[in-house]
Design a protein around this motif. Structure first.
Motif, PDB file in Angstrom:
ATOM      1  N   LYS A 550       1.119 -39.863  10.117  1.00 53.31           N
ATOM      2  CA  LYS A 550       1.270 -39.205   8.829  1.00 53.31           C
ATOM      3  C   LYS A 550       1.267 -40.268   7.737  1.00 53.31           C
ATOM      4  CE  LYS A 550       1.857 -34.826  10.004  1.00 53.31           C
ATOM      5  NZ  LYS A 550       0.936 -33.772   9.520  1.00 53.31           N
ATOM      6  N   LEU A 551       0.705 -39.925   6.572  1.00 57.07           N
ATOM      7  CA  LEU A 551       0.733 -40.834   5.420  1.00 57.07           C
ATOM      8  C   LEU A 551       1.679 -40.267   4.374  1.00 57.07           C
ATOM      9  CD1 LEU A 551      -0.415 -43.362   4.050  1.00 57.07           C
ATOM     10  CD2 LEU A 551      -2.194 -41.904   3.044  1.00 57.07           C
ATOM     11  N   LYS A 552       2.738 -41.047   4.035  1.00 60.11           N
ATOM     12  CA  LYS A 552       3.727 -40.620   3.047  1.00 60.11           C
ATOM     13  C   LYS A 552       3.921 -41.737   2.031  1.00 60.11           C
ATOM     14  CE  LYS A 552       6.324 -37.711   6.298  1.00 60.11           C
ATOM     15  NZ  LYS A 552       7.664 -37.500   6.917  1.00 60.11           N
ATOM     16  N   LYS A 553       3.392 -41.525   0.814  1.00 58.02           N
ATOM     17  CA  LYS A 553       3.583 -42.496  -0.277  1.00 58.02           C
ATOM     18  C   LYS A 553       3.180 -43.904   0.142  1.00 58.02           C
ATOM     19  CE  LYS A 553       7.321 -39.881  -2.430  1.00 58.02           C
ATOM     20  NZ  LYS A 553       8.738 -39.911  -2.888  1.00 58.02           N
ATOM     21  N   ASP A 554       1.942 -44.057   0.610  1.00 54.09           N
ATOM     22  CA  ASP A 554       1.370 -45.345   1.010  1.00 54.09           C
ATOM     23  C   ASP A 554       2.111 -45.976   2.189  1.00 54.09           C
ATOM     24  OD1 ASP A 554      -0.606 -45.229  -0.904  1.00 54.09           O
ATOM     25  OD2 ASP A 554       0.618 -46.262  -2.421  1.00 54.09           O
ATOM     26  N   VAL A 555       2.801 -45.187   2.979  1.00 51.51           N
ATOM     27  CA  VAL A 555       3.478 -45.656   4.181  1.00 51.51           C
ATOM     28  C   VAL A 555       2.944 -44.853   5.359  1.00 51.51           C
ATOM     29  CG1 VAL A 555       5.661 -45.924   5.399  1.00 51.51           C
ATOM     30  CG2 VAL A 555       5.548 -46.345   2.933  1.00 51.51           C
ATOM     31  N   ILE A 556       2.457 -45.578   6.370  1.00 46.22           N
ATOM     32  CA  ILE A 556       1.953 -44.931   7.577  1.00 46.22           C
ATOM     33  C   ILE A 556       3.135 -44.666   8.497  1.00 46.22           C
ATOM     34  CG2 ILE A 556       0.433 -45.170   9.567  1.00 46.22           C
ATOM     35  CD1 ILE A 556      -1.193 -47.186   7.875  1.00 46.22           C
TER      36      ILE A 556
END
Length: 611
Positions: A550-556
């Motif tokens: 999942k990608l959340k605010k430029d964090v994998i």
């Protein structure tokens, strides 16, 4: 025999009588000694100054043996630090102790050394003061050696210096004048003696403030009149001197006056009075000084007659012999003290050198050990760094090979799809198009059945054509563009789960642009998933694993969940696999969270920033 035993006991005493004044001084000495322990051991000069103070207190109390020991301790330190003034005044104390022990040669030599040291210094008031004191001591030395002219010369030099000093030196000047009076009297220069006495007598302030000095001068003046046979004022002057000493409670100074009185009365043939004062002098001498006792015994021997005279003459001879032995012993003792002090200093110096050498060696060994430790540590760190760099290079090489391999696969796939597309388009589709045209040409048949059949076939061929075009279009589209890393991960999951006999679910996130993510991050993510699958197979006894991105605010965010045994996260120690995972998470500045419950499985959640 009782008298002789008492005499022998007295002259064997080498220390002065402990009167009240000396007891007070000894208390002061103990107080000063105790202060040494408050001085830091590294402050050698402060300790030496304290030793000097103790030596001065002993010297003024006539405990010259003890004084000399402390003087010599102080002298060695002062010399070591090149403190010339301190060396000079300490040597002056030693010279006075030598004079007290009748080591006149030694005292003269020491006094000359003191003057030599003082002459190298600026002539301050203190320097002039100790020059005056030293010249006075030289006068005493040459007076005792019966070298009267030399003694007078030194006394006069001392007197001149004292008169130039700033401060109250009136008593000191009076004592030097009295010493000169005594030398003139002993040298037979009676007129000079009388002149010197008049100088003292005319100083009324001196007589008022220091009656003891006046009493000594009065006794010497009376003795001068006695020797010059001017009896008009005698014995009145002697008796006046006695009254002065009685009034100031100074019995020691009255001994010499009583001896002079005994000699005076004996010379004018008044034996009873002569005996009275001779025995008075003897009794007092037994309490204070062996030299005075010796002279008192000699006077009694001259006054008495017959057996009594012989008895005291024999006592005089024995005491004289004993005193000569004591004087030799004291001179030897002084030399021995100096020698032993020198030896102790040499031993201390040698020990100090050894301690310094040991300290230097210790510092060198410690320094070498530290340098060796740092060298080995740095070498080990370099090895680790080189290993990490090598591992990084290997990982990148592996990844590049995998990418290269994947590109080859994708290229082969693309070529195959193009070939199939061309085959479908040029072969099958062409033939079908021809068939449609043929059937379309049959449409000229006007029969109802023919028209309907042809129309049905034509529509069916249209559908086939449409489907073939759709397949051709899909095959010719590069639908895997940008999805190479996920294909690699999928291949890894498929391969590993097949080897480990695991069922799996893989949920990637198409919104992640893997092209902008560094190879380093991709490699570590690949290795973390690989290690996690290995741990699940080795420890969890799981049958199913789910991997999702999942990608959340430029964090994998990568979640790896299994249905295995689970474990207590707070109690279980980290193994090599988990340590490797943590190390890789740290390398990409990520975060790792592990949740697990027994019999309910484990979830590993990795958060890795894209940049």
């Amino acid at each position: 025999m009782g008298v002789l035993r008492h005499i022998v006991f007295v002259f064997l005493l080498s220390a002065p009588l402990l009167n009240a004044q000396n007891t007070k001084v000894l208390q002061q000495i103990e107080s000063v000694k105790s202060s040494i322990y408050k001085i830091p051991s590294r402050d050698s000069v402060a300790i030496a100054e304290t030793h000097y103070k103790i030596g001065e207190l002993y010297r003024k109390s006539l405990f010259s043996d003890s004084a000399l020991v402390y003087f010599q301790k102080a002298e060695k330190v002062f010399r070591a630090y090149n403190l010339t003034y301190n060396v000079a005044i300490t040597m002056y104390g030693i010279a006075v102790c030598q004079t007290y022990h009748k080591d006149y040669t030694g005292s003269e030599s020491t006094s000359i050394e003191v003057l030599t040291l003082l002459n190298t210094l600026n002539e301050t008031n203190n320097v002039k003061q100790y020059k005056a004191y030293t010249y006075n001591n030289l006068g005493v030395v040459f007076d005792e050696l019966d070298q009267f002219d030399q003694a007078i010369k030194y006394y006069q030099t001392s007197l001149n210096l004292k008169k130039e000093l700033n401060g109250d030196y009136q008593r000191s000047i009076g004592l030097t004048l009295n010493n000169m009076l005594k030398v003139y009297r002993r040298a037979g220069k009676f007129n000079m003696a009388i002149k010197t006495y008049n100088e003292i007598y005319n100083d009324k302030n001196l007589i008022r403030k220091y009656p003891d000095v006046y009493g000594l001068a009065l006794g010497n003046y009376a003795k001068t009149l006695h020797l010059s046979k001017k009896y008009e004022e005698l014995p009145g002057l002697y008796l006046k001197a006695l009254r002065i000493f009685d009034s100031i409670n100074s019995p020691y100074n009255s001994i010499i006056i009583q001896q002079h009185l005994a000699e005076f009365y004996n010379d004018i043939n008044k034996k009873d009075s002569a005996r009275y004062y001779a025995y008075q002098a003897k009794d007092l001498s037994e309490l204070y000084n062996n030299d005075d006792l010796l002279k008192s015994l000699f006077i009694i021997a001259n006054i008495e007659e017959g057996e009594t005279a012989n008895k005291y003459l024999n006592a005089y001879i024995k005491l004289s012999d004993s005193l000569h032995k004591i004087e030799r012993f004291n001179r030897d003792k002084l030399a021995r003290i100096r020698f032993e002090t020198d030896e102790i200093e040499k031993e201390n110096a040698q020990k100090e050198k050894e301690v310094k050498l040991l300290f230097i060696i210790s510092i060198i060994v410690i320094t070498i050990s530290i340098l060796l430790y740092l060298f080995l540590t740095m070498r080990e760190k370099n090895k680790i760094l080189q290993f990490k760099q090598s591992q990084q290079e290997s990982n990148e090489e592996i990844y590049n090979l995998m990418l290269s391999q994947n590109e080859s696969i994708e290229e082969a796939r693309a070529q195959e799809k193009t070939r199939i597309s061309q085959e479908l388009h040029d072969g099958v589709l062409g033939r079908l198009f021809g068939t449609r045209l043929s059937l379309d040409s049959l449409n000229m048949n006007t029969s109802t059945e023919a028209v309907k059949a042809r129309e049905q076939y034509i529509n069916e061929l249209k559908d086939i054509e449409h489907d073939i075009r759709k397949v051709s279009h899909e095959l010719n589209t590069d639908f895997v563009s940008g999805s190479g890393f996920i294909d690699i991960i999928k291949t890894l999951v498929e391969t590993q789960t097949l080897s480990y006999n695991l069922q799996y679910m893989f949920n990637p996130d198409d919104s992640i642009n893997w092209d902008i993510i560094s190879n380093k991050t991709k490699i570590h993510i690949y290795r973390i998933i690989q290690e996690a699958l290995h741990n699940i197979h080795k420890h969890a006894n799981a049958s199913f694993v789910k991997i999702s991105f999942k990608l959340k605010k430029d964090v994998i965010c990568i979640a790896i969940t299994d249905n295995g045994f689970g474990f207590d996260v707070s109690k279980t120690k980290s193994g090599i696999g988990l340590k490797n995972i943590n190390s890789r998470v740290k390398e990409i500045n990520g975060q790792l969270k592990i949740t697990s419950q027994k019999k309910e499985g484990t979830t590993l959640l990795l958060e890795a920033p894209m940049t």
